[in-house]
Design a protein around this motif. Structure first.
Motif, mmCIF file in Angstrom:
data_model
loop_
_atom_site.group_PDB
_atom_site.id
_atom_site.type_symbol
_atom_site.label_atom_id
_atom_site.label_comp_id
_atom_site.label_asym_id
_atom_site.label_seq_id
_atom_site.Cartn_x
_atom_site.Cartn_y
_atom_site.Cartn_z
ATOM 1 N N ALA A 1 13.086 15.357 -46.328
ATOM 2 C CA ALA A 1 13.755 14.981 -45.306
ATOM 3 C C ALA A 1 13.976 13.371 -45.977
ATOM 4 N N LEU A 2 13.071 12.910 -46.719
ATOM 5 C CA LEU A 2 13.146 11.682 -47.106
ATOM 6 C C LEU A 2 14.493 11.597 -48.140
ATOM 7 N N GLU A 3 14.412 12.594 -49.034
ATOM 8 C CA GLU A 3 15.435 12.774 -49.838
ATOM 9 C C GLU A 3 16.865 12.811 -49.336
ATOM 10 N N ALA A 4 16.912 13.622 -47.970
ATOM 11 C CA ALA A 4 18.172 13.699 -47.282
ATOM 12 C C ALA A 4 18.676 12.092 -46.785
ATOM 13 N N GLY A 5 17.573 11.342 -46.296
ATOM 14 C CA GLY A 5 17.962 10.265 -45.888
ATOM 15 C C GLY A 5 18.687 9.376 -46.961
ATOM 16 N N LEU A 6 17.869 9.321 -48.162
ATOM 17 C CA LEU A 6 18.389 8.549 -49.512
ATOM 18 C C LEU A 6 19.760 8.994 -49.610
ATOM 19 N N GLN B 1 22.585 13.376 -61.982
ATOM 20 C CA GLN B 1 21.410 12.825 -62.238
ATOM 21 C C GLN B 1 21.499 11.016 -62.351
ATOM 22 N N ARG B 2 22.569 10.564 -62.930
ATOM 23 C CA ARG B 2 22.778 9.273 -63.000
ATOM 24 C C ARG B 2 22.737 8.908 -61.814
ATOM 25 N N MET B 3 23.266 9.568 -60.732
ATOM 26 C CA MET B 3 23.435 8.875 -59.613
ATOM 27 C C MET B 3 22.475 8.831 -58.421
ATOM 28 N N TYR B 4 21.557 10.128 -58.536
ATOM 29 C CA TYR B 4 20.845 10.579 -57.543
ATOM 30 C C TYR B 4 19.266 10.556 -58.098
ATOM 31 N N GLN B 5 18.877 10.227 -59.314
ATOM 32 C CA GLN B 5 17.716 9.881 -59.811
ATOM 33 C C GLN B 5 17.040 8.621 -60.048
ATOM 34 N N GLY B 6 15.764 8.558 -59.892
ATOM 35 C CA GLY B 6 15.036 7.460 -60.068
ATOM 36 C C GLY B 6 15.546 6.181 -59.252
ATOM 37 N N LYS B 7 15.837 4.882 -59.577
ATOM 38 C CA LYS B 7 16.115 3.680 -58.831
ATOM 39 C C LYS B 7 17.867 3.914 -58.407
ATOM 40 N N ALA B 8 18.379 4.909 -58.936
ATOM 41 C CA ALA B 8 20.052 4.858 -58.580
ATOM 42 C C ALA B 8 20.014 5.381 -57.425
ATOM 43 N N ILE B 9 19.063 6.155 -56.727
ATOM 44 C CA ILE B 9 19.313 6.864 -55.401
ATOM 45 C C ILE B 9 19.188 5.597 -54.432
ATOM 46 N N ASP C 1 27.436 4.317 -48.890
ATOM 47 C CA ASP C 1 27.786 3.148 -49.988
ATOM 48 C C ASP C 1 29.261 3.548 -50.210
ATOM 49 N N ASP C 2 29.334 4.853 -50.622
ATOM 50 C CA ASP C 2 30.718 5.146 -51.386
ATOM 51 C C ASP C 2 31.004 6.624 -50.911
ATOM 52 N N ALA C 3 32.128 6.862 -50.814
ATOM 53 C CA ALA C 3 32.367 8.246 -50.253
ATOM 54 C C ALA C 3 32.390 9.181 -51.457
ATOM 55 N N LYS C 4 32.817 8.441 -52.657
ATOM 56 C CA LYS C 4 32.752 9.102 -53.884
ATOM 57 C C LYS C 4 31.628 9.756 -54.350
ATOM 58 N N ASN C 5 30.422 9.053 -53.855
ATOM 59 C CA ASN C 5 29.019 9.748 -54.013
ATOM 60 C C ASN C 5 28.843 11.022 -53.411
ATOM 61 N N ALA C 6 29.705 11.405 -52.644
ATOM 62 C CA ALA C 6 29.505 12.688 -51.932
ATOM 63 C C ALA C 6 29.923 13.931 -52.843
#
Length: 182
Positions: A107-112, A138-146, A119-124
């Motif tokens: 659930a936390l991950e889904a919220g992030l 990984q660059r977009m959704y891991q660590g502080k990038a999330i 932020d940007d539809a391209k992220n989808a």
């Protein structure tokens, strides 16, 4: 149902050794009841949050953002967050912290993820192609990038991590544990 079948299922006149599964279920129900009496403010706070979430789910289909976009596509994620939060809350009240965390983490991950999409539809698109292009994902959704600009408080606190040895940090998962912990 025959009397012998009822006895095996845990009736008071059950003959034989105690059933650890039924004992565990009883202890969890007992812990839930004690938690409700001991922490009514926590239950009230969760109920208030859950009610607000329900109102959000009902409101989203009829609202558009400043640019005119609808965010109906985010409803499945939001419903997942609500469902996982409800189940995790029950588990916490039963004294099952490890299971609650394992249930609530998605659930936390889904919220992030929702925040990244806002932020940007391209992220989808990156998320949708995560199996084809794992490095971009990984660059977009891991660590502080999330962390998300749409969720300004997403970076306020360091997100908790799953410990390497969860049995040390959380409730041990065995049928006899509730009897020892209760």
């Amino acid at each position: 149902m025959m009397q012998s079948e009822v006895s095996r299922m845990g009736s008071p006149d059950r003959v034989g050794p105690p059933n650890p599964i039924l004992d565990c279920r009883h202890r969890r129900a007992y812990n839930r009841d004690v938690s409700m009496l001991t922490f009514p403010h926590a239950f009230d706070a969760f109920t208030t949050m859950d009610d607000a979430f329900t109102k959000l789910l009902v409101t989203i289909p009829g609202v558009r953002d400043d640019v005119g976009h609808s965010h109906v596509g985010l409803l499945p994620f939001l419903m997942l967050i609500q469902r996982q939060a409800r189940s995790a809350f029950e588990l916490l009240f039963e004294g099952q912290a490890y299971q609650a965390w394992m249930l609530y983490r998605p659930a936390l991950e889904a919220g992030l993820i929702v925040g990244k999409w806002l932020d940007d539809a391209k992220n989808a698109d990156v998320w949708e192609r995560r199996f084809e292009h794992p490095k971009a994902y990984q660059r977009m959704y891991q660590g502080k990038a999330i962390l998300s600009a749409a969720l300004p408080r997403s970076g306020d606190r360091k997100l908790p991590k799953i410990p390497r040895h969860p049995r040390v940090a959380f409730t041990e998962q065995s049928p006899s544990h509730p009897a020892r912990a209760g």
